[in-house]
Design a protein around this motif. Structure first.
Motif, PDB file in Angstrom:
ATOM      1  N   ALA A 162      13.184  -9.967 -47.567  1.00  0.00           N
ATOM      2  CA  ALA A 162      13.509 -11.211 -48.265  1.00  0.00           C
ATOM      3  C   ALA A 162      12.282 -11.681 -49.050  1.00  0.00           C
ATOM      4  N   LEU A 164      20.238 -13.525 -49.043  1.00  0.00           N
ATOM      5  CA  LEU A 164      20.266 -12.838 -47.753  1.00  0.00           C
ATOM      6  C   LEU A 164      21.701 -12.623 -47.279  1.00  0.00           C
ATOM      7  N   VAL A 194      15.506  -7.653 -40.619  1.00  0.00           N
ATOM      8  CA  VAL A 194      15.175  -8.549 -41.734  1.00  0.00           C
ATOM      9  C   VAL A 194      13.734  -9.013 -41.579  1.00  0.00           C
ATOM     10  N   ALA A 241      11.670 -13.328 -44.102  1.00  0.00           N
ATOM     11  CA  ALA A 241      12.751 -14.316 -44.220  1.00  0.00           C
ATOM     12  C   ALA A 241      12.360 -15.673 -43.659  1.00  0.00           C
ATOM     13  N   ASN A 281      17.968 -19.272 -43.382  1.00  0.00           N
ATOM     14  CA  ASN A 281      18.027 -17.854 -43.033  1.00  0.00           C
ATOM     15  C   ASN A 281      18.237 -17.653 -41.538  1.00  0.00           C
TER      16      ASN A 281
END
Length: 223
Positions: free
Chosen positions: A18, A91, A108, A111, A122
């Motif tokens: 991200a 996302l 991930v 983020a 997020n």
């Protein structure tokens, strides 16, 4: 920094990068070793390219100045996906993309940190996808899992003293735990009123967590 070892198509988690605070190079390198498929969100691509990472997909609404031709040339082959829908974050669009492509899991990074609104969004929005794809959100201080309600039971081996927090998104009810220092037995947690922050594994061994209704995040955190 290469992202690719021996590719086992869709057997290992995809990696979503991200555009929040960067994690350590050590953590990113570990994740890239076991993530044959890398998705980068929007303008994070320049930061990712500066690290020498090979990307499989660039995804976003591209509402900032991004030279897509340059990216196509330097990252060839790369799939560039324009997702202009303003009702979802980039996302969320990445999760939708991976689900549609048949990926069972995603890690991930980047983020959290930087803007608080993005971090909170997020962390909480992964709850929406908990039954569709297995998600782990990771930074240098935390590993975050959305837990599934009963009959699913979360079980993982921890060293005694490992810090574990249970954070409800809205409310989570009928929570049962085993091998936590502060056990929960048919307890209810409500965000903003009562959460299971800063608990820990009571002994070396399996920690078990289940709950009946609502949404619950498990966070492994360290200073």
């Amino acid at each position: 920094m290469s992202s690719h070892h021996i590719v086992r198509e869709k057997q290992e988690p995809a990696l979503i990068i991200a555009n929040g605070e960067s994690c350590s190079s050590e953590l990113l390198g570990q994740l890239l070793e076991w993530s044959p498929f890398v998705v980068v969100l929007d303008s994070a691509i320049h930061r990712v390219m500066s690290l020498g990472i090979k990307v499989d997909v660039l995804l976003g609404d591209f509402d900032r100045d991004i030279d897509l031709k340059e990216i196509e040339q330097s990252q060839y082959p790369i799939e560039i996906i324009h997702t202009p829908d303003q009702d979802k974050t980039d996302l969320e669009k990445a999760f939708d993309f991976l689900i549609n492509r048949g990926f069972p899991a995603a890690n991930v990074v980047w983020a959290t940190g930087r803007r608080a609104d993005h971090s909170i969004t997020n962390m909480t929005n992964i709850i929406r996808y908990k039954s569709k794809i297995s998600i782990v959100m990771i930074d240098d201080y935390s590993v975050i899992y959305p837990l599934l309600p009963f009959p699913a039971i979360f079980e993982k081996w921890y060293v005694k003293g490992s810090q574990i927090s249970l954070i409800p998104i809205g409310q989570a009810t009928n929570i049962h735990t085993k091998n936590l220092l502060y056990e929960l037995e048919n307890e209810h947690l409500t965000i903003g009123y009562r959460s299971g922050n800063s608990n820990e594994a009571a002994e070396d061994g399996l920690v078990s967590i289940s709950y009946q209704y609502g949404d619950l995040l498990l966070m492994e955190c360290h200073d």
